[in-house]
Design an enzyme around this catalytic site. Structure first.
Site, PDB file in Angstrom:
ATOM      1  N   ASN A 150       0.795  -1.244   0.000  1.00 36.98           N
ATOM      2  CA  ASN A 150       0.000   0.000   0.000  1.00 36.98           C
ATOM      3  C   ASN A 150       0.823   1.288   0.000  1.00 36.98           C
ATOM      4  O   ASN A 150       0.416   2.276  -0.592  1.00 36.98           O
ATOM      5  CB  ASN A 150      -1.038  -0.016   1.132  1.00 36.98           C
ATOM      6  CG  ASN A 150      -0.452  -0.154   2.502  1.00 36.98           C
ATOM      7  OD1 ASN A 150       0.683  -0.599   2.660  1.00 36.98           O
ATOM      8  ND2 ASN A 150      -1.211   0.224   3.494  1.00 36.98           N
ATOM      9  N   GLU A 248       4.638  -4.507  12.083  1.00 33.23           N
ATOM     10  CA  GLU A 248       3.666  -3.408  11.914  1.00 33.23           C
ATOM     11  C   GLU A 248       2.503  -4.013  11.144  1.00 33.23           C
ATOM     12  O   GLU A 248       2.628  -4.302   9.951  1.00 33.23           O
ATOM     13  CB  GLU A 248       4.295  -2.257  11.119  1.00 33.23           C
ATOM     14  CG  GLU A 248       5.499  -1.613  11.776  1.00 33.23           C
ATOM     15  CD  GLU A 248       5.138  -0.764  12.973  1.00 33.23           C
ATOM     16  OE1 GLU A 248       4.010  -0.226  13.013  1.00 33.23           O
ATOM     17  OE2 GLU A 248       5.966  -0.653  13.890  1.00 33.23           O
ATOM     18  N   CYS A 282      -3.130   1.513   6.380  1.00 31.30           N
ATOM     19  CA  CYS A 282      -3.258   0.770   7.647  1.00 31.30           C
ATOM     20  C   CYS A 282      -3.944   1.593   8.709  1.00 31.30           C
ATOM     21  O   CYS A 282      -4.789   1.110   9.451  1.00 31.30           O
ATOM     22  CB  CYS A 282      -1.874   0.340   8.131  1.00 31.30           C
ATOM     23  SG  CYS A 282      -0.719   1.707   8.311  1.00 31.30           S
ATOM     24  N   GLU A 455       7.814   2.006  15.076  1.00 27.86           N
ATOM     25  CA  GLU A 455       8.705   2.320  13.960  1.00 27.86           C
ATOM     26  C   GLU A 455       8.715   3.821  13.721  1.00 27.86           C
ATOM     27  O   GLU A 455       7.667   4.468  13.743  1.00 27.86           O
ATOM     28  CB  GLU A 455       8.210   1.593  12.699  1.00 27.86           C
ATOM     29  CG  GLU A 455       9.174   1.682  11.537  1.00 27.86           C
ATOM     30  CD  GLU A 455       8.683   0.847  10.361  1.00 27.86           C
ATOM     31  OE1 GLU A 455       9.265  -0.197  10.082  1.00 27.86           O
ATOM     32  OE2 GLU A 455       7.688   1.258   9.720  1.00 27.86           O
TER      33      GLU A 455
HETATM   34  P1  NAD Z   1       0.369  -9.038   3.374  1.00 27.49           P
HETATM   35  O1  NAD Z   1       0.448  -9.470   4.793  1.00 27.49           O
HETATM   36  O2  NAD Z   1      -0.445  -9.829   2.445  1.00 27.49           O
HETATM   37  O3  NAD Z   1       1.850  -8.986   2.743  1.00 27.49           O
HETATM   38  C1  NAD Z   1       2.891  -8.232   3.321  1.00 27.49           C
HETATM   39  C2  NAD Z   1       4.229  -8.784   2.848  1.00 27.49           C
HETATM   40  O4  NAD Z   1       4.420 -10.073   3.434  1.00 27.49           O
HETATM   41  C3  NAD Z   1       4.314  -8.991   1.335  1.00 27.49           C
HETATM   42  O5  NAD Z   1       5.595  -8.669   0.875  1.00 27.49           O
HETATM   43  C4  NAD Z   1       4.053 -10.470   1.199  1.00 27.49           C
HETATM   44  O6  NAD Z   1       4.599 -11.014   0.007  1.00 27.49           O
HETATM   45  C5  NAD Z   1       4.771 -10.997   2.424  1.00 27.49           C
HETATM   46  N1  NAD Z   1       4.366 -12.338   2.869  1.00 27.49           N
HETATM   47  C6  NAD Z   1       3.189 -12.973   2.667  1.00 27.49           C
HETATM   48  N2  NAD Z   1       3.213 -14.208   3.227  1.00 27.49           N
HETATM   49  C7  NAD Z   1       4.424 -14.339   3.815  1.00 27.49           C
HETATM   50  C8  NAD Z   1       5.048 -15.365   4.559  1.00 27.49           C
HETATM   51  N3  NAD Z   1       4.437 -16.520   4.821  1.00 27.49           N
HETATM   52  N4  NAD Z   1       6.310 -15.170   5.011  1.00 27.49           N
HETATM   53  C9  NAD Z   1       6.950 -14.006   4.772  1.00 27.49           C
HETATM   54  N5  NAD Z   1       6.408 -12.981   4.060  1.00 27.49           N
HETATM   55  C10 NAD Z   1       5.161 -13.153   3.588  1.00 27.49           C
HETATM   56  O7  NAD Z   1      -0.098  -7.509   3.426  1.00 27.49           O
HETATM   57  P2  NAD Z   1      -0.518  -6.536   2.236  1.00 27.49           P
HETATM   58  O8  NAD Z   1      -1.810  -6.997   1.661  1.00 27.49           O
HETATM   59  O9  NAD Z   1       0.623  -6.305   1.315  1.00 27.49           O
HETATM   60  O10 NAD Z   1      -0.741  -5.171   3.059  1.00 27.49           O
HETATM   61  C11 NAD Z   1      -1.940  -4.857   3.707  1.00 27.49           C
HETATM   62  C12 NAD Z   1      -1.875  -5.163   5.172  1.00 27.49           C
HETATM   63  O11 NAD Z   1      -0.743  -4.526   5.772  1.00 27.49           O
HETATM   64  C13 NAD Z   1      -3.084  -4.611   5.918  1.00 27.49           C
HETATM   65  O12 NAD Z   1      -3.477  -5.506   6.907  1.00 27.49           O
HETATM   66  C14 NAD Z   1      -2.542  -3.315   6.538  1.00 27.49           C
HETATM   67  O13 NAD Z   1      -3.273  -2.856   7.657  1.00 27.49           O
HETATM   68  C15 NAD Z   1      -1.156  -3.730   6.879  1.00 27.49           C
HETATM   69  N6  NAD Z   1      -0.300  -2.556   7.007  1.00 27.49           N
HETATM   70  C16 NAD Z   1       0.133  -2.183   8.256  1.00 27.49           C
HETATM   71  C17 NAD Z   1       0.897  -1.043   8.402  1.00 27.49           C
HETATM   72  C18 NAD Z   1       1.397  -0.602   9.752  1.00 27.49           C
HETATM   73  O14 NAD Z   1       2.278   0.249   9.800  1.00 27.49           O
HETATM   74  N7  NAD Z   1       0.883  -1.124  10.850  1.00 27.49           N
HETATM   75  C19 NAD Z   1       1.217  -0.276   7.284  1.00 27.49           C
HETATM   76  C20 NAD Z   1       0.775  -0.695   6.038  1.00 27.49           C
HETATM   77  C21 NAD Z   1       0.014  -1.833   5.895  1.00 27.49           C
END
Ligand code: NAD
Length: 477
Positions: A150, A248, A282, A455
């Site tokens: 995102n 995060e 997020c 962070e």
């Molecule tokens: P996601 O969890 O699907 O993916 C995040 C990353 O993790 C990607 O690079 C993905 O390829 C990787 N990943 C997936 N499975 C994995 C595994 N088994 N082992 C290691 N890596 C793996 O998230 P998304 O759809 O890209 O992002 C949206 C989510 O992120 C939402 O829930 C949002 O709230 C959260 N988010 C949180 C913050 C924060 O600062 N708290 C900021 C941005 C987004």
């Protein structure tokens, strides 16, 4: 584009690729490699060597390279912003600040690294009078940065910049749908002088290749931003080798509007806060708790503001509303809207896809016990409006979730604002705007299932180091 492994631009060793599409139009843009186990293991082995070189380089030399990279990113801001907008449907007026912020983050960590000091202890303990004990912040080693789609450039920069400034080698695993712009940024960091085994980037499906990084005993820390589901998995796998894991994660942030609020500000904060990045932030407000005495008026004005949003190409300066990341994401939002209606929600406006990846901004008058009012994070332009009567009720609804990222409280009564803020179970509260806010120095992060740790430039640099004690026994003779 090719991966960045051990100083070379590389395809996957078995030639497998993944297509990257323009999220707004679904046109093909490029392919990325689907890394094999051998590719990732090679990157890890190279990073171990890189960590030795980079970790023993003078701090001012590392920082100078990072400052140079930040200037180069600034010089290419428009090109990078257009790339970001094209690959993910983020509107150009939001893509430009994301690139600007990435350069600021790099500078922030480079500046702070030049002034990260250890301590010298006192001799308050009997028997230590002739000793000198001092500490230094030393690098962790190899840090894997796993990042979401995102804010692919900003959020990744928070991680690699902190890790590099602290003297670590880094392996990045960006999101699979839109890795192209962050790959261009990594190329710039190489051009600025970060050695090719110190900063590497591999691509591929996280669920298939993530464990190779997470489980490796040669990775000393994992910094992940992503969903709570993935965070839990990474924490579990990472724990087996006792590595540091920074998480995060997701959120379902409340936005509490009291009837004494500045009404226009309250509605604008809701609509703009939710529709930014097409609802894929997020910390955007995701549950709108509105005092019942003004709820109808709030909904009426929110509809007017939603109808006034300018739709169009994400690359057009006038466009105010972009696309979702993928068809899959759009279908998921639609399912969540349908579920909310099935659970008693009354659809007020929107409620269906505009195209494969655009979803209508949607308002649903929602009961407080629907999933979306509790633990269901919706990553799209959906405003569930939940009525409340008393302050206590608003606090209870706000806290009835497993998440705890940020929150917004809207009222002209500052005593009430701070009283409510102090009772919210979350990492940050924004008064008189939505919680869709992040200061780069802020210790940003969540309580409960929204993450572990914080962070920001003020905090993460230190976390990317380990404190070593140097003990000079009986030196003061
Ligand atoms: P996601 O969890 O699907 O993916 C995040 C990353 O993790 C990607 O690079 C993905 O390829 C990787 N990943 C997936 N499975 C994995 C595994 N088994 N082992 C290691 N890596 C793996 O998230 P998304 O759809 O890209 O992002 C949206 C989510 O992120 C939402 O829930 C949002 O709230 C959260 N988010 C949180 C913050 C924060 O600062 N708290 C900021 C941005 C987004």
């Amino acid at each position: 584009m090719k991966m960045f492994i051990n100083g070379q631009r590389r395809d996957a060793s078995d030639g497998r690729t993944i297509d990257v599409l323009n999220s707004a139009t679904l046109e093909f843009i490029d392919t990325i490699p689907f890394a094999t186990k051998a590719d990732i293991e090679e990157a890890i082995a190279a990073a171990k060597e890189g960590a030795k070189i980079w970790g023993s380089m003078a701090c001012h030399e590392r920082s100078a390279i990072l400052f140079k990279a930040a200037d180069m990113i600034d010089a290419r801001r428009e090109e990078l912003a257009r790339s970001l907008s094209t690959e993910m449907g983020k509107i150009i007026s939001e893509a430009r600040p994301e690139i600007r912020v990435a350069a600021q983050i790099i500078r922030g960590y480079a500046e702070k690294a030049n002034h990260l000091y250890g301590e010298t202890l006192t001799d308050y303990q009997v028997g230590t009078e002739k000793d000198i004990v001092f500490t230094r912040h030393e690098p962790l080693g190899v840090v894997a940065c796993i990042t979401p789609f995102n804010y692919p450039v900003e959020l990744c920069s928070q991680k690699y910049a902190a890790a590099l400034a602290a003297g670590n080698a880094v392996i990045i695993k960006p999101a699979t749908d839109n890795p192209l712009t962050i790959m261009k940024v990594i190329e710039i960091l190489w051009q600025a002088g970060v050695p090719g085994n110190v900063l590497q980037l591999i691509t591929g499906s996280g669920s298939e290749i993530g464990d190779i990084l997470t489980a490796s005993p040669d990775i000393n820390a994992i910094a992940l931003t992503g969903s709570t589901e993935v965070g839990l998995h990474v924490a579990e796998v990472g724990a087996r080798t006792l590595k540091k894991v920074f998480l995060e994660l997701g959120g379902n942030d409340p936005y509490i509007v009291f009837d004494d609020a500045d009404f226009e500000l309250a509605v604008t904060g809701a609509v703009r806060g939710r529709c930014q990045n097409a609802g894929q932030t997020c910390c955007s407000p995701k549950r709108f708790l509105v005092q019942n005495s003004i709820k109808d008026a709030f909904i009426k004005r929110a509809i007017e503001q939603i109808e006034a949003l300018v739709h169009g190409s994400p690359l057009d300066d006038a466009t105010e509303f972009g696309s979702l990341i993928s068809e899959k994401a759009c279908k998921k939002v639609d399912e969540q809207v349908k579920l909310t209606i099935a659970q008693g929600g009354r659809l007020i406006c929107g409620g269906k896809p505009i195209s494969a990846t655009y979803y209508e901004p949607t308002i649903i008058d929602t009961p407080a016990d629907a999933d979306i009012s509790k633990d269901m994070e919706c990553f799209g332009p959906v405003l569930p409006i939940i009525g409340f009567d008393t302050e206590e009720e608003a606090i209870a609804i706000s806290n009835q979730t497993m998440y705890g990222l940020q929150a917004g409280v809207i009222t002209k009564d500052m005593n009430k604002a701070l009283r409510v803020a102090s009772k919210l179970e979350c990492g940050g509260v924004v008064i008189n705007q939505s919680g869709n806010y992040r200061h780069l120095d802020q210790a940003f992060g969540g309580w409960k299932m929204s993450g572990v740790g914080r962070e920001g430039v003020s905090i993460t640099l230190e976390e990317m180091t380990q404190v070593k004690s140097y003990v000079l026994r009986n030196i003061l003779q």
